[in-house]
Design a protein around this motif. Structure first.
Motif, PDB file in Angstrom:
ATOM      1  N   MET A  61       0.832  -1.208   0.000  1.00 47.49           N
ATOM      2  CA  MET A  61       0.000   0.000   0.000  1.00 47.49           C
ATOM      3  C   MET A  61       0.866   1.258   0.000  1.00 47.49           C
ATOM      4  SD  MET A  61      -2.982  -1.007  -0.394  1.00 47.49           S
ATOM      5  CE  MET A  61      -3.502   0.698  -0.430  1.00 47.49           C
ATOM      6  N   ALA A  62       1.949   1.243   0.776  1.00 45.98           N
ATOM      7  CA  ALA A  62       2.848   2.401   0.793  1.00 45.98           C
ATOM      8  C   ALA A  62       3.471   2.604  -0.590  1.00 45.98           C
ATOM      9  CB  ALA A  62       3.936   2.202   1.847  1.00 45.98           C
ATOM     10  N   PHE A  63       3.863   1.503  -1.234  1.00 48.28           N
ATOM     11  CA  PHE A  63       4.432   1.582  -2.581  1.00 48.28           C
ATOM     12  C   PHE A  63       3.398   2.139  -3.558  1.00 48.28           C
ATOM     13  CE2 PHE A  63       5.143  -0.281  -6.784  1.00 48.28           C
ATOM     14  CZ  PHE A  63       6.455   0.116  -7.030  1.00 48.28           C
ATOM     15  N   THR A  64       2.147   1.688  -3.431  1.00 52.49           N
ATOM     16  CA  THR A  64       1.076   2.136  -4.327  1.00 52.49           C
ATOM     17  C   THR A  64       0.825   3.629  -4.166  1.00 52.49           C
ATOM     18  OG1 THR A  64       0.010  -0.033  -4.247  1.00 52.49           O
ATOM     19  CG2 THR A  64      -1.363   1.841  -4.917  1.00 52.49           C
ATOM     20  N   ARG A  65       0.730   4.083  -2.919  1.00 48.75           N
ATOM     21  CA  ARG A  65       0.484   5.508  -2.686  1.00 48.75           C
ATOM     22  C   ARG A  65       1.604   6.365  -3.272  1.00 48.75           C
ATOM     23  NH1 ARG A  65      -1.888   3.550   2.254  1.00 48.75           N
ATOM     24  NH2 ARG A  65       0.156   3.518   3.273  1.00 48.75           N
ATOM     25  N   GLN A  66       2.840   5.906  -3.123  1.00 48.99           N
ATOM     26  CA  GLN A  66       3.958   6.677  -3.644  1.00 48.99           C
ATOM     27  C   GLN A  66       3.947   6.725  -5.169  1.00 48.99           C
ATOM     28  OE1 GLN A  66       6.290   8.468  -1.721  1.00 48.99           O
ATOM     29  NE2 GLN A  66       6.500   9.333  -3.776  1.00 48.99           N
ATOM     30  N   GLN A  67       3.665   5.585  -5.804  1.00 51.68           N
ATOM     31  CA  GLN A  67       3.637   5.531  -7.262  1.00 51.68           C
ATOM     32  C   GLN A  67       2.550   6.446  -7.823  1.00 51.68           C
ATOM     33  OE1 GLN A  67       6.712   4.118  -7.754  1.00 51.68           O
ATOM     34  NE2 GLN A  67       5.792   3.200  -9.581  1.00 51.68           N
ATOM     35  N   VAL A  68       1.381   6.378  -7.209  1.00 55.80           N
ATOM     36  CA  VAL A  68       0.273   7.200  -7.691  1.00 55.80           C
ATOM     37  C   VAL A  68       0.544   8.678  -7.419  1.00 55.80           C
ATOM     38  CG1 VAL A  68      -2.180   7.711  -7.434  1.00 55.80           C
ATOM     39  CG2 VAL A  68      -1.390   5.331  -7.440  1.00 55.80           C
ATOM     40  N   ALA A  69       1.092   8.997  -6.242  1.00 55.09           N
ATOM     41  CA  ALA A  69       1.422  10.389  -5.930  1.00 55.09           C
ATOM     42  C   ALA A  69       2.430  10.943  -6.924  1.00 55.09           C
ATOM     43  CB  ALA A  69       1.969  10.494  -4.503  1.00 55.09           C
ATOM     44  N   ASP A  70       3.438  10.132  -7.277  1.00 54.20           N
ATOM     45  CA  ASP A  70       4.440  10.574  -8.260  1.00 54.20           C
ATOM     46  C   ASP A  70       3.789  10.814  -9.624  1.00 54.20           C
ATOM     47  OD1 ASP A  70       6.370  10.356  -6.342  1.00 54.20           O
ATOM     48  OD2 ASP A  70       7.164   8.428  -7.043  1.00 54.20           O
ATOM     49  N   ALA A  71       2.876   9.935 -10.005  1.00 55.27           N
ATOM     50  CA  ALA A  71       2.187  10.093 -11.294  1.00 55.27           C
ATOM     51  C   ALA A  71       1.340  11.359 -11.302  1.00 55.27           C
ATOM     52  CB  ALA A  71       1.319   8.865 -11.569  1.00 55.27           C
ATOM     53  N   MET A  72       0.660  11.611 -10.199  1.00 53.01           N
ATOM     54  CA  MET A  72      -0.186  12.799 -10.125  1.00 53.01           C
ATOM     55  C   MET A  72       0.647  14.072 -10.138  1.00 53.01           C
ATOM     56  SD  MET A  72      -3.042  11.498  -7.349  1.00 53.01           S
ATOM     57  CE  MET A  72      -3.990  13.012  -7.393  1.00 53.01           C
ATOM     58  N   GLU A  73       1.770  14.064  -9.403  1.00 51.68           N
ATOM     59  CA  GLU A  73       2.646  15.238  -9.395  1.00 51.68           C
ATOM     60  C   GLU A  73       3.223  15.498 -10.779  1.00 51.68           C
ATOM     61  OE1 GLU A  73       5.663  15.782  -6.487  1.00 51.68           O
ATOM     62  OE2 GLU A  73       4.418  15.061  -4.835  1.00 51.68           O
ATOM     63  N   SER A  74       3.407  14.431 -11.554  1.00 50.36           N
ATOM     64  CA  SER A  74       3.938  14.575 -12.916  1.00 50.36           C
ATOM     65  C   SER A  74       2.856  14.991 -13.902  1.00 50.36           C
ATOM     66  CB  SER A  74       4.570  13.252 -13.378  1.00 50.36           C
ATOM     67  OG  SER A  74       5.645  12.894 -12.537  1.00 50.36           O
ATOM     68  N   GLY A  75       1.639  15.104 -13.421  1.00 51.64           N
ATOM     69  CA  GLY A  75       0.534  15.539 -14.277  1.00 51.64           C
ATOM     70  C   GLY A  75       0.038  14.474 -15.227  1.00 51.64           C
TER      71      GLY A  75
END
Length: 308
Positions: free
Chosen positions: A215-229
């Motif tokens: 779950m921590a890995f998932t949140r980080q991956q999605v957060a990075d994708a969102m920050e990248s637009g």
């Protein structure tokens, strides 16, 4: 120049920059009455009248009305008192103009129709007290039952959205959307259910099943994708989601096919209501708070990407 010097109305006009007609009007109004008249009947003014007219012109250029100026001339009010009162009034006008500018920016950017423009104007015209009452009604209507968790109510009240005096167009748009959201009875039910579940301290089922590491890995991956637009509906998002689906499939001993993707999407929807995530996102925008990456509503992005 001395105290006995007398000036014709033409001379006063040259010295003060006021027109003869304006000086005559002020004379007739009693604000700067002539000291005497010449043998031919022409008005004559002394130094005091000249100074009064210069002060009058200054105050008028600062936007002070004639009745108030008369009270200053009659020493009923001091200039300092008038300045303080007019400063407060101008502050209100400035806030009003800034708010109007922000509303008009939103209308121009969104191409709003007449109905939306009227609604937006009405909602932004509410006083601070009226805006607080709108949110208080929402909180009371959502959590005002005998079994409401005090921690849940406190959490929502602590994050009360407050539209600033000089809002950006983004904050105005967020406030309008937020006002519509809190007035929806269906959303109140969803907000209560999600908030009470969160304050109870029970993790969503999908988080328990997948484990904290994934779950921590998932949140980080999605957060990075969102920050990248990255748009969740694009091929760039598919690369991120395909990898996550494989990881969840391995942990849960499931085949990473479309059926499993739909199952995951449903489980994440149970875990985080997109409408509730949107509420908190709007609160951050209205209050001008810095978005903390760990609190970005990542599940909404992930659910959209899984549904593609």
């Amino acid at each position: 120049m001395n105290a006995t010097t007398l000036y014709s109305i033409g001379e006063l006009s040259r010295r003060t920059g006021l027109s003869v007609r304006t000086i005559r009007f002020y004379s007739d109004s009693g604000v700067a009455a002539p000291t005497t008249r010449s043998p031919a009947g022409h008005r004559l003014y002394d130094l005091d009248a000249l100074l009064r007219l210069e002060l009058l012109r200054t105050l008028r250029e600062l936007g002070i009305d004639l009745a108030t100026i008369q009270r200053v001339m009659d020493r009923e009010l001091s200039i300092a008192e008038v300045a303080a009162a007019y400063t407060d009034a101008i502050d209100v006008q400035i806030r009003t103009l800034r708010l109007r500018r922000s509303v008009l920016q939103v209308v121009a950017e969104r191409g709003s129709d007449p109905e939306e423009t009227t609604l937006m104007h009405r909602l932004t015209q509410l006083s601070d007290e009226e805006r607080r009452r709108l949110i208080d009604d929402f909180v009371d209507g959502t959590f005002g039952t005998v079994d409401a968790d005090p921690a849940a109510v406190a959490m929502v009240r602590a994050a009360t959205p407050r539209l600033p005096d000089d809002p950006s167009s983004e904050q105005v748009a967020a406030w309008v959307e937020l006002a519509a959201l809190v007035g929806d009875d269906g959303f109140r039910v969803r907000m209560r259910r999600a908030t009470l579940h969160r304050t109870a301290g029970h993790p969503p089922a999908i988080e328990s099943e997948a484990g904290e590491e994934l779950m921590a890995f998932t949140r980080q991956q999605v957060a990075d994708a969102m920050e990248s637009g990255i748009d969740p509906l694009t091929d760039r998002a598919a690369i991120v989601v395909d990898d996550l689906v494989r990881r969840f499939g391995k942990v849960l001993a499931r085949t990473p096919d479309k059926e499993f993707r739909d199952w995951l999407a449903a489980r994440f929807e149970e875990a985080h209501d997109p409408a509730v995530d949107r509420y908190w996102r709007l609160v951050w925008i209205v209050n001008g708070w810095q978005v903390v990456p760990g609190l970005i509503p990542a599940y909404s992005w992930l659910i959209q990407a899984l549904r593609v």
